[in-house]
Enzyme design. Sequence first.
Site, PDB file in Angstrom:
ATOM      1  N   ARG A 186       0.815  -1.221   0.000  1.00  0.00           N
ATOM      2  CA  ARG A 186       0.000   0.000   0.000  1.00  0.00           C
ATOM      3  C   ARG A 186       0.854   1.278   0.000  1.00  0.00           C
ATOM      4  O   ARG A 186       0.516   2.268   0.645  1.00  0.00           O
ATOM      5  CB  ARG A 186      -0.945   0.043   1.211  1.00  0.00           C
TER       6      ARG A 186
ATOM      7  N   SER B  53     -10.728  -0.179   3.486  1.00  0.00           N
ATOM      8  CA  SER B  53      -9.911  -0.317   4.701  1.00  0.00           C
ATOM      9  C   SER B  53      -9.442   1.066   5.146  1.00  0.00           C
ATOM     10  O   SER B  53      -8.819   1.779   4.363  1.00  0.00           O
ATOM     11  CB  SER B  53      -8.672  -1.166   4.427  1.00  0.00           C
TER      12      SER B  53
ATOM     13  N   GLU C  39      -4.647   3.939   6.193  1.00  0.00           N
ATOM     14  CA  GLU C  39      -4.423   3.587   4.796  1.00  0.00           C
ATOM     15  C   GLU C  39      -4.954   4.716   3.921  1.00  0.00           C
ATOM     16  O   GLU C  39      -4.448   4.968   2.844  1.00  0.00           O
ATOM     17  CB  GLU C  39      -5.159   2.273   4.517  1.00  0.00           C
TER      18      GLU C  39
HETATM   19  N1  EPU Z   1     -10.736 -10.277  10.364  1.00  0.00           N
HETATM   20  C1  EPU Z   1     -11.270 -10.083  11.614  1.00  0.00           C
HETATM   21  N2  EPU Z   1     -12.373  -9.288  11.751  1.00  0.00           N
HETATM   22  C2  EPU Z   1     -12.959  -8.679  10.691  1.00  0.00           C
HETATM   23  C3  EPU Z   1     -12.444  -8.911   9.407  1.00  0.00           C
HETATM   24  C4  EPU Z   1     -11.311  -9.687   9.253  1.00  0.00           C
HETATM   25  O1  EPU Z   1     -10.774 -10.610  12.607  1.00  0.00           O
HETATM   26  O2  EPU Z   1     -13.936  -7.950  10.902  1.00  0.00           O
HETATM   27  C5  EPU Z   1      -9.504 -11.091  10.216  1.00  0.00           C
HETATM   28  C6  EPU Z   1      -9.750 -12.516   9.877  1.00  0.00           C
HETATM   29  O3  EPU Z   1      -8.786 -13.302  10.527  1.00  0.00           O
HETATM   30  C7  EPU Z   1      -9.507 -12.567   8.379  1.00  0.00           C
HETATM   31  C8  EPU Z   1      -8.396 -11.568   8.219  1.00  0.00           C
HETATM   32  O4  EPU Z   1      -8.690 -10.568   9.193  1.00  0.00           O
HETATM   33  O5  EPU Z   1      -9.127 -13.840   7.973  1.00  0.00           O
HETATM   34  C9  EPU Z   1      -8.316 -10.945   6.847  1.00  0.00           C
HETATM   35  O6  EPU Z   1      -9.531 -10.264   6.554  1.00  0.00           O
HETATM   36  P1  EPU Z   1      -9.892  -9.774   5.093  1.00  0.00           P
HETATM   37  O7  EPU Z   1      -9.813 -10.902   4.140  1.00  0.00           O
HETATM   38  O8  EPU Z   1     -11.193  -9.048   5.144  1.00  0.00           O
HETATM   39  O9  EPU Z   1      -8.698  -8.829   4.720  1.00  0.00           O
HETATM   40  P2  EPU Z   1      -8.099  -7.538   5.436  1.00  0.00           P
HETATM   41  O10 EPU Z   1      -6.683  -7.854   5.807  1.00  0.00           O
HETATM   42  O11 EPU Z   1      -8.963  -7.050   6.529  1.00  0.00           O
HETATM   43  C10 EPU Z   1      -7.071  -6.628   3.222  1.00  0.00           C
HETATM   44  C11 EPU Z   1      -7.042  -5.337   2.464  1.00  0.00           C
HETATM   45  C12 EPU Z   1      -8.324  -5.144   1.683  1.00  0.00           C
HETATM   46  C13 EPU Z   1      -8.465  -6.323   0.721  1.00  0.00           C
HETATM   47  C14 EPU Z   1      -8.462  -7.627   1.514  1.00  0.00           C
HETATM   48  C15 EPU Z   1      -8.423  -8.833   0.602  1.00  0.00           C
HETATM   49  C16 EPU Z   1      -5.589  -3.847   3.703  1.00  0.00           C
HETATM   50  C17 EPU Z   1      -5.487  -2.645   4.581  1.00  0.00           C
HETATM   51  N3  EPU Z   1      -6.824  -4.220   3.369  1.00  0.00           N
HETATM   52  O12 EPU Z   1      -8.094  -6.506   4.196  1.00  0.00           O
HETATM   53  O13 EPU Z   1      -8.193  -3.954   0.910  1.00  0.00           O
HETATM   54  O14 EPU Z   1      -9.652  -6.215  -0.040  1.00  0.00           O
HETATM   55  O15 EPU Z   1      -7.274  -7.706   2.332  1.00  0.00           O
HETATM   56  O16 EPU Z   1      -7.171  -8.951   0.020  1.00  0.00           O
HETATM   57  O17 EPU Z   1      -4.565  -4.426   3.344  1.00  0.00           O
HETATM   58  C18 EPU Z   1      -8.600  -1.622   0.895  1.00  0.00           C
HETATM   59  O18 EPU Z   1      -7.388  -1.486   0.747  1.00  0.00           O
HETATM   60  O19 EPU Z   1      -9.376  -0.633   0.982  1.00  0.00           O
HETATM   61  C19 EPU Z   1      -9.148  -2.963   0.996  1.00  0.00           C
HETATM   62  C20 EPU Z   1     -10.450  -3.193   1.165  1.00  0.00           C
END
Ligand code: EPU
Length: 341
Positions: A169, A241, A337
């Site tokens: 990012r 995010s 972010e």
């Molecule tokens: N999780 C929680 N609680 C929640 C949501 C997620 O505990 O409410 C934990 C779970 O363990 C889950 C893990 O977080 O397995 C990962 O969650 P998620 O797949 O939703 O991914 P994220 O890390 O929260 C990142 C990106 C997103 C992107 C997704 C999928 C960043 C800051 N965000 O989110 O990007 O869509 O992965 O690759 O890296 C964005 O940049 O605006 C964005 C939405």
Amino acid sequence: MLNRNSDLDIKHNYSLEKLNTFGLDVASEFFYIVKSLKDLRNVLLENKRKKITVLGGGSNILFTKFLDGLCLKIDLKGIDIIEENKNNVVINVMAGENWHDFVQWSVNNGFGGIENLSLIPGLVGAAPIQNIGAYGVELKDVFISCNTVNIKDQTEKEFDEKSCLFGYRTSRFKTIDKNNYIITSIKIRLTKEKHKYNISYGPVKEEIGNRELNLESISNTVIKIRKSKLPDTKLLGNCGSFFKNPVINESKYIELKKKFPSISAFKVQKNQYKVSAAWLIEFLKYKGKSIGNVGVYKNQALVLVNLGGATGKEVLSLANKITSAVYSTFKINLQPEVEIL
Ligand code: EPU
């Protein structure tokens, strides 16, 4: 001959409410829609003393106050295949194209490489700034170069993948060259055959199940997952995010894992673990919580939402509360972010 400002259709005190996906009612002192490279050079030359803010899709920006200076909305359009062989195409995409529409165009034409980046909001020109990524793929994986215009002297410059200094990012446009260049187009390489499908990300693999792997099925799966986790900005203002997932070293990870055995974190490199910021926020019981006109989305704790009529300051104050709570429990500094202005 160059236009004078009087010939350029520059608006004064222009509301940006419909131009930021948080739906915040802020105004810009001056506002101009850029339709061509010539326009862009002219408006920069004629407004050298003003502070310039570049607006793409407004999907990664939090306005906390009246915007001084000139806000430029980039509306440069065009998608061109500039090189093609049996296996690959090189495509030049202008910065004002909608990212998701471009992904759909690629999928419909049978071009592979960005199907996992379906439904990411925003414009093409913003994609390199934070090296957009999702479901195991980042822009840098397909990126060749981008063209830019220097804000100070209007010269054009092309940056290749290496010189963009991409990271998680981030890029040079968010760090050493923040506010120095306007991205006008990007060049990317996509596959025509032998696509490298990436279903490494758990939820994508689960959701796709036994369906045939192709560009459409992956794109549709990603769209389905995103729709279930991320609120539609038309219904509930948000910027995806709000925070980055923090990266910590191994000893810090071991220490946290002992104290919080269910912590969600993934090894990204030797001695580096990426912690799920959503997990940290959910652990602190912020998920689904609302304070006044702002809240934390019920299906994804990383997403802050405008429940209606919120101000940028309210969003920021909730973000600060979360950052402090995360720090006091985990001794981790969450970084936003989104761009806070
Ligand atoms: N999780 C929680 N609680 C929640 C949501 C997620 O505990 O409410 C934990 C779970 O363990 C889950 C893990 O977080 O397995 C990962 O969650 P998620 O797949 O939703 O991914 P994220 O890390 O929260 C990142 C990106 C997103 C992107 C997704 C999928 C960043 C800051 N965000 O989110 O990007 O869509 O992965 O690759 O890296 C964005 O940049 O605006 C964005 C939405």
